[in-house]
Design an enzyme around this catalytic site. Structure first.
Site, PDB file in Angstrom:
ATOM      1  N   SER A 292       1.026  -1.157   0.104  1.00 10.80           N
ATOM      2  CA  SER A 292       0.006   0.008  -0.068  1.00 10.80           C
ATOM      3  C   SER A 292       0.833   1.360   0.010  1.00 10.80           C
ATOM      4  O   SER A 292       2.133   1.200   0.467  1.00 10.80           O
ATOM      5  CB  SER A 292      -0.849   0.140   1.182  1.00 10.80           C
ATOM      6  OG  SER A 292      -1.647   1.111   1.328  1.00 10.80           O
TER       7      SER A 292
ATOM      8  N   TYR B  91      -2.520   0.046  10.302  1.00  8.15           N
ATOM      9  CA  TYR B  91      -2.392  -0.638   8.798  1.00  8.15           C
ATOM     10  C   TYR B  91      -1.016  -0.232   8.496  1.00  8.15           C
ATOM     11  O   TYR B  91      -0.589  -0.811   7.503  1.00  8.15           O
ATOM     12  CB  TYR B  91      -3.530   0.042   8.343  1.00  8.15           C
ATOM     13  CG  TYR B  91      -3.681  -0.288   6.885  1.00  8.15           C
ATOM     14  CD1 TYR B  91      -4.270  -1.520   6.578  1.00  8.15           C
ATOM     15  CD2 TYR B  91      -3.333   0.645   5.797  1.00  8.15           C
ATOM     16  CE1 TYR B  91      -4.313  -1.711   5.237  1.00  8.15           C
ATOM     17  CE2 TYR B  91      -3.412   0.363   4.516  1.00  8.15           C
ATOM     18  CZ  TYR B  91      -3.999  -0.979   4.020  1.00  8.15           C
ATOM     19  OH  TYR B  91      -4.018  -1.195   2.809  1.00  8.15           O
TER      20      TYR B  91
END
Length: 237
Positions: free
Chosen positions: A129, A142
């Site tokens: 990501s 995250y």
């Protein structure tokens, strides 16, 4: 390479990659928790073998890999915990995020790489990501898991490249998937994807097909794919 194992294949990027690989001639083992969704996927694409399993099921993973030859491993499964300041985050959400996004990917990779090393070939792909490479609020854990995946992928490449095994970190920005479906309402998700400028799962899948088609002597170590018109440096929104 003929066989691909993809985690998180019931929707979004994972599903798109499973379809694209199947259409490219791979025998695809599509793993996910939603058995009904996997069966529908198999009905549409007969080369896809559904594997209804939680990626954190260690015994299940070991049993699956006991006899399965994997040429391409795509560690795609992931989850987004509730958005918010880290100081308010529940410990249970921290544990789950670490287990799903990081520990499970490392374990599955450990189960697969010995056979690849023995054959001296293979390709391991991680869905990372942009949150691993650019800081923004409300996603601290995250981001930590995706940054850890980036570091793991780089070090893994150093371990495995002498055996002809390729390792790629995918770094998508804003992609229109179900990642936020459990933590944002319909109105918020609509606002997030307004203007139809987000990257689509099929876009990422096309990039995967392209990098797998490269000669064995070439390895795309990190592949960033961002919206053409991002409003932040990370391409996240």
């Amino acid at each position: 390479m003929t066989t691909a194992l993809i985690t998180g294949a019931t929707s979004g990027i994972g599903r798109a990659m499973a379809v694209a690989l199947s259409e490219a001639g791979y025998d695809v083992y599509a793993m996910g928790r939603n058995e009904a969704a996997l069966k529908r996927l198999q009905g549409e694409h007969p080369r896809i073998v559904p594997v209804a399993m939680d990626v954190t099921d260690r015994d299940g993973l070991e049993a699956l890999l006991a006899d399965l030859v994997v040429d391409v491993l795509i560690n795609n499964a992931g989850m987004m915990p509730p958005l918010g300041n880290f100081a308010d985050m529940k410990v249970a959400d921290i544990d789950t995020t670490l287990e799903v996004n990081l520990s499970a990917a490392i374990l599955l990779t450990r189960l697969v790489v010995p056979q690849m090393r023995e054959r001296r070939s293979g390709h391991i792909v991680f869905t990372g990501s942009s949150a691993a490479h650019a800081a923004f609020p409300n996603v601290a854990v995250y981001s930590a898991t995706k940054a850890a995946i980036a570091g793991f992928a780089a070090a893994l490449r150093a371990d495995l490249s002498p055996y002809g095994i390729r390792v790629t970190e995918l770094v998508p920005g804003r992609v229109e998937t179900q990642l936020y479906s459990a933590i944002l309402d319909t109105e918020a998700r609509a606002a997030m994807y307004a203007g139809n400028v987000a990257v689509q799962p099929e876009d990422v899948a096309k990039m995967v097909i392209a990098l797998l088609a490269l000669p064995a002597s070439a390895d795309v170590t990190r592949l960033d794919i961002m919206p053409t018109r991002p409003t932040t440096q990370s391409g996240s929104k």
